[in-house]
Scaffold this active site. Structure first.
Site, short mmCIF file in Angstrom:
data_model
loop_
_atom_site.label_atom_id
_atom_site.label_comp_id
_atom_site.label_asym_id
_atom_site.label_seq_id
_atom_site.Cartn_x
_atom_site.Cartn_y
_atom_site.Cartn_z
N ALA A 32 0.83 -1.21 0.00
CA ALA A 32 0.00 0.00 0.00
C ALA A 32 0.86 1.26 0.00
CB ALA A 32 -0.93 0.00 1.22
N LYS A 112 24.83 -21.77 -15.49
CA LYS A 112 24.70 -21.35 -16.89
C LYS A 112 23.22 -21.11 -17.16
CE LYS A 112 25.93 -22.38 -21.65
NZ LYS A 112 24.58 -22.04 -22.17
N GLU A 170 22.35 -12.18 -18.63
CA GLU A 170 21.34 -13.03 -19.24
C GLU A 170 19.95 -12.56 -18.81
OE1 GLU A 170 21.33 -16.87 -21.54
OE2 GLU A 170 22.87 -15.43 -20.98
N CYS A 425 24.99 -34.06 -53.15
CA CYS A 425 24.38 -33.92 -54.47
C CYS A 425 25.37 -33.19 -55.38
CB CYS A 425 23.07 -33.15 -54.36
SG CYS A 425 22.45 -32.54 -55.94
#
EC number: 6.5.1.2
Length: 670
Positions: A32, A112, A170, A425
């Protein structure tokens, strides 16, 4: 009491109460009374808006929504950390560093945190700006959002702080705040966040800072960044620097601890891992830093990480699920990667439905078949992978995984180079899968740098069959571009203009943009300076390539393979026909390389010379152009608004010249 005096007093009092509540977790007044103070301050500021202070707690509620985030170049790169995953790997880390320090190192250890790394800048003790880590060099300006985080001081406590202070830490979402956020979303029928890290990142990157302000984010400081002047007296251990940050008003994890040797570090790691679930925030390991700042200096850095620190990651979480099938994806360099389709399973805080199988060797090693029950792990709590099969649960109808002989995208032959695990490829730029990534790479900032040519634009251009190769970019018209989603005529016209500007580039950027395997910026520059012309480079054989600095047998093989493919040569020729050009690189005798062996650094804004052109012309004179100043720097070119690099160069006694002197030097050398 005058209004300004009362505003100052209320601002200071409320900020102290906020520090007690949000940083020290020790409320100093009843709710308050706090409400009465904040309401009085709002009343005074409403009556006297010109007297509102930048450090006022009322400024944390968020402001106008942004159209996008601006970019900020970090004063000093925000590096990542290398990882260790076992006690043996940490002991190997310890041995590496102890061999390079004057005495046995001790450590500062801390949890971490699993959030979003940010940099916060203070000038004369007052909050100025904040940025995300980004790529380590450039991040996004999130100043207004970070301002709303109540545990971050808008004004530093005390008076013994440097004129310029960068703090790194962080931003996290506490578990309680995360649960409350998802409860609200669930009640509204909205999509839930899968974990606190995603919630923190999503909240921090809101264009509307009012949304960020509503998300109850937290912050923990873990390091000093740039401090100016550099002569400012700082503590000589990392731990004591953290305590200084705490004294200035920043939250620092209560779990930070000094450890004297390997056994105490391992004990700390075990203790934190045991108590992991009881902490109010998510962690995925512990960070271990050499405590002595002097020892940190002796150890230095590798390319993107400090040698004096490592992240000791917790064991990845594992779950059992069903392998339902295998798809094969093709990347920019043609790598054909098997991707497991899994029965969705919740692992490490996220629902996983796909996992990498890496290559054919890994499939053989695992002995895995479609239909197997498999163990899935999130390696480093990030990349899902299959680590084993549950052999006794193999069904009778389990199927072998067949690696394709042809590319699943373009049907070109798939080959596996001797000595490599990856199958590729051979379609090159003819392959649509490679085409998308190749064109994104070609248009990227370090290649032709086409402003406005983002990933989504490239994908739409190819999906709508407006572009098949990089050369087709230069045929685009504004009317064609308006066919793309969210592309009006003005945006389309601007993009066409940017494409036209990008036609004039440098030989090295052009080579880099071709996306030849393992040909990065530095190698592309070496190739350009060695061969001088595209024709000479195209005619070169592997033996010639090996004569170039930093080109070994493998890179030489990639170069010869690339220029032996007719469709690649066709793309290169079409680019030249489309008008792509660069300044001629003149033949320079060895004795004419006036800067050979020298290291130069550019800083500040160059007004008469494009920075990339300046870099290329210095390299053409034999100089190495570095990104940071050190005692090995021969010369610093200081443009307008040069910052900390100039100060460091002056402190080290490095030669400093301005842009006019650089232009004169380049002119004299031509």
């Amino acid at each position: 009491m005058h209004a300004i005096e009362e505003i100052k007093q209320l601002t200071e009092t409320i900020n102290e109460h906020n520090h007690s509540y949000y940083v020290e977790d020790s409320p100093s007044v009843p709710d308050a009374e706090y409400d009465r103070l904040i309401n009085r301050l709002k009343q005074l500021e409403g009556e006297n808006p010109h007297l509102c202070l930048p450090t006022s707690p009322t400024q944390r509620v968020g402001g106008m929504a942004l159209a996008k985030f601006d970019q900020i170049t970090h004063l000093k790169p925000m590096l990542s950390l290398d990882n260790v995953f076992s006690e043996e790997e940490f002991e190997a880390f310890y041995k590496r560093i102890s061999d390079k320090t004057s005495e046995a190192p001790t450590f500062c250890c801390e949890p971490k945190l699993d959030g979003l790394a940010v940099s916060i800048l203070y000038r004369d003790g007052v909050y100025e700006r904040a940025a995300t880590r980004g790529d380590g060099t450039t991040g996004e300006d999130i100043s207004e959002n970070v301002r709303t985080i109540l545990s971050i001081p808008l004004k530093l406590r005390g008076d013994n702080f440097p004129p310029l202070l960068e703090v790194r830490g962080e931003v996290i979402m506490p578990k309680k705040a995360f649960d409350a956020l998802n409860d609200r979303a669930r009640a509204k029928g909205e999509k839930l966040f899968v974990n606190p890290r995603n919630a923190a990142a999503g909240s921090l990157r809101q264009l509307d800072s009012k949304i960020t302000a509503s998300r109850a984010l937290g912050f923990y400081a873990y390091a000093l960044g740039v401090v100016e002047p550099e002569t400012w007296a700082l503590a000589d251990t990392h731990y004591d620097q953290l305590m200084q940050l705490r004294a200035w008003g920043f939250p620092v994890s209560a779990e930070v601890k000094q450890c004297g040797d390997v056994s105490s570090v391992v004990a700390y790691y075990t203790d934190i891992m045991t108590r992991r679930d009881s902490l109010d925030y998510e962690i995925d390991g512990v960070v271990i830093k050499v405590d002595s700042i002097e020892h940190q200096g002796q150890l230095g850095f590798v390319a993107k990480a400090p040698r004096w620190a490592t992240a000791f990651k917790f064991p990845a979480q594992e779950e059992v699920t069903l392998l339902e099938g295998v798809d094969f994806q093709v990347g920019r360099t043609g790598a054909v990667t098997p991707v497991a389709r899994l029965k969705p399973v919740f692992v490490g805080g996220v629902t996983v439905s796909n996992a990498t199988l890496h290559n054919a060797d890994e499939i053989a090693r695992l002995g895995v078949k479609v239909g197997d029950t498999v163990i899935v792990r999130r390696a480093g709590d990030v990349i899902p992978q299959i680590v084993a099969i549950v052999a006794d649960k193999r069904p009778d109808d389990a199927r072998e995984i067949e690696f394709p002989d042809t590319c699943p995208v373009c049907n070109s032959m798939v080959e596996r180079v001797e000595g490599e695990a990856v199958a590729r490829c051979t379609g090159g730029l003819f392959c649509e899968a490679q085409r998308k990534e190749a064109i994104k790479h070609f248009a990227s900032r370090k290649a032709l740098d086409i402003d406005g040519m983002g990933d989504k634009v490239v994908e739409q251009l190819i999906d709508k069959e407006l572009v098949e190769s990089p050369a087709d970019l230069f045929k685009l018209t504004a009317s064609a571009i308006t066919m793309l989603d969210r592309m009006g005529m003005k945006s389309a016209t601007n993009l066409v203009a940017a494409i036209e500007v990008a036609k004039t580039t440098t030989f090295s950027r052009f080579l880099y943009g071709l996306g030849i395997r393992e040909v990065g910026e530095a190698t592309a520059a070496n190739l350009a300076n060695y061969f001088k012309t595209l024709d000479k480079l195209k005619a070169a054989d592997a033996e010639s390539f090996i004569k170039v600095d930093d080109v070994g047998t493998i890179v030489a093989q990639h170069l010869t393979h690339f220029f032996a493919q007719p469709h690649n040569l066709e793309v290169v020729d079409k680019l030249i026909e489309a008008g792509v050009n660069w300044p001629e690189i003149e033949e320079v005798a060895e004795e004419s390389l006036s800067l050979k062996g020298q290291t130069w650094v550019l800083t500040g804004t160059l007004t008469q010379l494009n920075r990339n052109d300046a870099k290329a012309r210095l390299q053409a004179l034999g100089a190495k152009v570095a990104g940071s100043v050190s005692k090995n720097t021969d010369c610093l070119v200081a443009g307008e608004a040069a910052g900390s690099k100039l100060t460091k160069a002056q402190d080290l006694g490095v030669k400093v010249i301005d842009e006019e002197a650089l232009l004169q030097l380049l002119s004299d050398s031509e």
